[in-house]
Write a protein that holds these residues in place. Sequence first.
Motif, PDB file in Angstrom:
ATOM      1  N   THR A   1      70.920  68.757  62.579  1.00  0.00           N
ATOM      2  CA  THR A   1      70.374  70.086  62.878  1.00  0.00           C
ATOM      3  C   THR A   1      69.159  70.393  61.998  1.00  0.00           C
ATOM      4  O   THR A   1      68.140  70.914  62.476  1.00  0.00           O
TER       5      THR A   1
ATOM      6  N   SER B   1      65.412  70.860  63.566  1.00  0.00           N
ATOM      7  CA  SER B   1      64.687  72.121  63.422  1.00  0.00           C
ATOM      8  C   SER B   1      63.266  71.882  62.929  1.00  0.00           C
ATOM      9  O   SER B   1      62.302  72.459  63.460  1.00  0.00           O
TER      10      SER B   1
ATOM     11  N   THR C   1      59.715  72.496  65.119  1.00  0.00           N
ATOM     12  CA  THR C   1      58.670  73.373  64.601  1.00  0.00           C
ATOM     13  C   THR C   1      57.321  72.664  64.547  1.00  0.00           C
ATOM     14  O   THR C   1      56.295  73.204  64.981  1.00  0.00           O
TER      15      THR C   1
END
Length: 244
Positions: free
Chosen positions: A92, A96, A100
């Motif tokens: 995770t 992430s 981004t």
Amino acid sequence: MPSAQDPFYVVKAEIQDSIDKLQSTFHQWERTSDAVERGHLTKEVLAGCESIEWQVDELDKAISVASRDPSWYGIDEVELESRRRWTSSARTQVGSMKKTVEARASATSHASVNGMRQELMRLPNSSQIEKSNQYAAQDNDDFIHSESDRQMLLIKKQDEELDELSESVRRIGGVGLTIHDELTAQEKIMDDLGAEMDSTTNRLDFVQKKVAMVIKKASVKGQIMMILGLLVLFIFLFILVFFT
């Protein structure tokens, strides 16, 4: 409780160290405003994400193998669940950062295309072109020199980080080979133990059958005589051991 020398925790420490370095690079990417440096950091972060995701996938495969027979590896379901939660959390975190950076890179690419379209729609006159060329000629040498130095520093830094990544992958590969050798050795030990148990069981069955045959053939009187004889032998040995 598994020891700190458990191969899982060795690999986990390697991956966590890579995640920490990746987060540091990601924060640097967030802070920079230089387009060239941002482009270099974007490639570096995406490459790091791909590498860590591959390592986590390999660790998940090892956990799946261990979950088939946890007692064989000296762990329980609680420990397996803890390991699954850690790999999920690591995936995770990396995902992430990757999303981004990819989103920003995509937005930058669209903005660049739109800017080029706007520039193409402009029709500069000859005087503007001449002035632009004059300014460019004055600053060209300084810009080339500065940009060359920057590129050399970036390339050197990238080479160092790639060397560190390569060393990390080699260490993980070595740990994987160690795990494989250990599992192979344990499997051989279990096979030998199984063969020994089968042999002992066969011998015990043979002895039991012989004893049963002897008891069956002996009469009641003979059995009593045998018991008396054993009792006399026991008394003799007792006296021999404790009174001589």
